[in-house]
Design an enzyme around this catalytic site. Structure first.
Site, PDB file in Angstrom:
ATOM      1  N   ARG A  19      75.747  89.621 -64.211  1.00 56.00           N
ATOM      2  CA  ARG A  19      76.790  89.700 -65.242  1.00 56.00           C
ATOM      3  C   ARG A  19      78.172  89.564 -64.619  1.00 56.00           C
ATOM      4  O   ARG A  19      78.867  88.569 -64.804  1.00 56.00           O
ATOM      5  CB  ARG A  19      76.659  91.024 -66.010  1.00 56.00           C
ATOM      6  CG  ARG A  19      77.440  91.068 -67.323  1.00 56.00           C
ATOM      7  CD  ARG A  19      78.914  91.338 -67.161  1.00 56.00           C
ATOM      8  NE  ARG A  19      79.220  92.598 -66.505  1.00 56.00           N
ATOM      9  CZ  ARG A  19      80.439  92.957 -66.132  1.00 56.00           C
ATOM     10  NH1 ARG A  19      81.472  92.150 -66.329  1.00 56.00           N
ATOM     11  NH2 ARG A  19      80.633  94.111 -65.512  1.00 56.00           N
ATOM     12  N   ASP A  20      78.581  90.543 -63.838  1.00 57.18           N
ATOM     13  CA  ASP A  20      79.924  90.557 -63.273  1.00 57.18           C
ATOM     14  C   ASP A  20      80.141  89.410 -62.297  1.00 57.18           C
ATOM     15  O   ASP A  20      81.263  88.940 -62.125  1.00 57.18           O
ATOM     16  CB  ASP A  20      80.151  91.901 -62.566  1.00 57.18           C
ATOM     17  CG  ASP A  20      81.621  92.177 -62.297  1.00 57.18           C
ATOM     18  OD1 ASP A  20      82.472  91.415 -62.770  1.00 57.18           O
ATOM     19  OD2 ASP A  20      81.910  93.157 -61.594  1.00 57.18           O
ATOM     20  N   HIS A 210      82.022 101.619 -58.726  1.00 52.38           N
ATOM     21  CA  HIS A 210      81.940 100.152 -58.726  1.00 52.38           C
ATOM     22  C   HIS A 210      83.145  99.628 -57.953  1.00 52.38           C
ATOM     23  O   HIS A 210      84.276  99.655 -58.446  1.00 52.38           O
ATOM     24  CB  HIS A 210      81.962  99.662 -60.181  1.00 52.38           C
ATOM     25  CG  HIS A 210      82.021  98.179 -60.359  1.00 52.38           C
ATOM     26  ND1 HIS A 210      81.080  97.479 -61.085  1.00 52.38           N
ATOM     27  CD2 HIS A 210      82.913  97.249 -59.922  1.00 52.38           C
ATOM     28  CE1 HIS A 210      81.408  96.191 -61.083  1.00 52.38           C
ATOM     29  NE2 HIS A 210      82.509  96.031 -60.391  1.00 52.38           N
ATOM     30  N   HIS A 212      85.161  96.638 -55.546  1.00 53.20           N
ATOM     31  CA  HIS A 212      85.321  95.243 -55.149  1.00 53.20           C
ATOM     32  C   HIS A 212      85.809  95.223 -53.696  1.00 53.20           C
ATOM     33  O   HIS A 212      86.370  96.197 -53.200  1.00 53.20           O
ATOM     34  CB  HIS A 212      86.306  94.526 -56.063  1.00 53.20           C
ATOM     35  CG  HIS A 212      85.729  94.207 -57.409  1.00 53.20           C
ATOM     36  ND1 HIS A 212      85.840  92.974 -58.005  1.00 53.20           N
ATOM     37  CD2 HIS A 212      85.013  94.958 -58.277  1.00 53.20           C
ATOM     38  CE1 HIS A 212      85.232  92.973 -59.177  1.00 53.20           C
ATOM     39  NE2 HIS A 212      84.716  94.178 -59.366  1.00 53.20           N
ATOM     40  N   CYS A 243      87.676  89.183 -60.893  1.00 48.23           N
ATOM     41  CA  CYS A 243      88.268  89.600 -62.171  1.00 48.23           C
ATOM     42  C   CYS A 243      89.064  88.426 -62.715  1.00 48.23           C
ATOM     43  O   CYS A 243      90.012  87.970 -62.066  1.00 48.23           O
ATOM     44  CB  CYS A 243      89.174  90.821 -61.993  1.00 48.23           C
ATOM     45  SG  CYS A 243      90.009  91.317 -63.526  1.00 48.23           S
ATOM     46  N   ASN A 252      82.488  91.660 -55.855  1.00 46.50           N
ATOM     47  CA  ASN A 252      82.004  93.024 -55.734  1.00 46.50           C
ATOM     48  C   ASN A 252      81.517  93.294 -54.317  1.00 46.50           C
ATOM     49  O   ASN A 252      81.268  92.370 -53.538  1.00 46.50           O
ATOM     50  CB  ASN A 252      80.836  93.242 -56.695  1.00 46.50           C
ATOM     51  CG  ASN A 252      81.228  93.069 -58.148  1.00 46.50           C
ATOM     52  OD1 ASN A 252      81.649  94.010 -58.792  1.00 46.50           O
ATOM     53  ND2 ASN A 252      81.082  91.855 -58.654  1.00 46.50           N
TER      54      ASN A 252
END
Length: 305
Positions: A19-20, A210, A212, A243, A252
């Site tokens: 997803r991310d 979470h 990065h 992002c 990430n």
């Protein structure tokens, strides 16, 4: 015993690359290849996967196949999570059979407006309808607090600003919260200070971190989180991600790198590192460009290249 001579504990990893990570890719990844990666993650031992997002296909065309991906991965032994922005997204996710829905609100007013074109107060009002839809469904609801460790437009974000968002979710019965370092602004002192304060203010809330790796200290921040007693982390295969609203925000923390580090520290993950490395290499081939993960390139310690 772990590296400090203390009893070993599990490190719980949620894989968010599907997803991310993939939402940042300009070239559409075919659905069958997404499913291949998802099945590979489950085969490697990942038991928590944020597999997709039920946002508008116009906003994130990469994830237009969300329901099909969830359908193919359901019942394979992993908890499947998906990001939802509102009630309509939640209804679609529930219909697809998602195990956990993730709602996101920024702790930074400016980032929230740029991200979803709403104020924080307006975003907080969207929680109740989603919580009501999830109630009684047997599915979970998680809060994701974006820019919890800092914002490129606002600057520092205070623990009180993060707490404001958590309070909004807690009022609707949400007890699982992910703190997102959306643009890689976390540092170990910030991590420790925020985690300690939130543990005091919200002892009933289960925290996940979470990070990065924008400034190269993603795993250092994990160490700070571990020191604060946090054992739940989100990471992305190969270090995918970024992002879309913050220039220079890189991927990430890398799942293979995290699993490797945890193993060297004596922390159990339940994930097979060699399978994960092979899968990261496969993902790199699918995308057609290099990924930033280090262990996928160098291999584990004491293993000849």
């Amino acid at each position: 015993m772990n590296w400090e001579g203390k009893p070993m504990k599990d490190l719980i990893t949620t894989e968010v690359g599907m997803r991310d990570g993939l939402q940042m890719e300009s070239r559409f990844v075919p659905t069958n290849e997404k499913i291949e990666i998802g099945l590979g993650l489950i085969g490697a031992g990942l038991r928590r996967i944020e597999a997709t997002s039920f946002v508008s296909p116009k906003a994130v065309p990469q994830l237009v196949d969300a329901a099909e991906v969830i359908g193919a991965l359901r019942g394979r032994g992993a908890t499947l999570a998906a990001l939802v922005p509102n009630l309509r997204g939640a209804e679609r996710a529930l219909e697809a059979g998602v195990d956990e829905l993730v709602m996101f609100i920024s702790a930074s007013e400016e980032h929230n407006r740029r991200n979803v074109n709403r104020s924080i107060a307006e975003s907080l009002e969207t929680i109740a309808p989603v919580a009501q839809a999830v109630a009684g469904s047997g599915r979970g609801l998680r809060a994701a607090v974006s820019t919890a460790f800092g914002c490129p437009w606002q600057g520092d974000v205070t623990p009180e600003e993060v707490a404001r968002v958590i309070e909004g979710f807690a009022a609707q019965g949400v007890r699982a919260v992910t703190l997102g370092d959306t643009t890689g602004m976390a540092t170990p002192p910030i991590v420790r200070r925020l985690c300690d304060k939130l543990a005091d203010w919200f002892p009933e809330v289960e925290l996940t971190l979470h990070f990065h790796n924008t400034r190269g200290i993603g795993l250092v921040n994990v160490m700070a989180g571990l020191d604060a007693g946090i054992v739940r982390y989100e990471s992305a295969l190969g270090g995918l991600g970024g992002c879309p609203f913050a220039k220079g925000a890189t991927g990430n923390i890398c799942t293979e790198d995290l699993v490797y580090m945890a193993g060297e520290m004596g922390l159990k993950t339940g994930v097979d590192l060699s399978s994960l490395i092979a899968l990261a290499q496969r993902m790199q081939a699918i995308l057609g460009h290099d990924l930033p993960g280090q262990v996928m390139k160098a291999g584990p310690r004491l293993v000849a290249a």
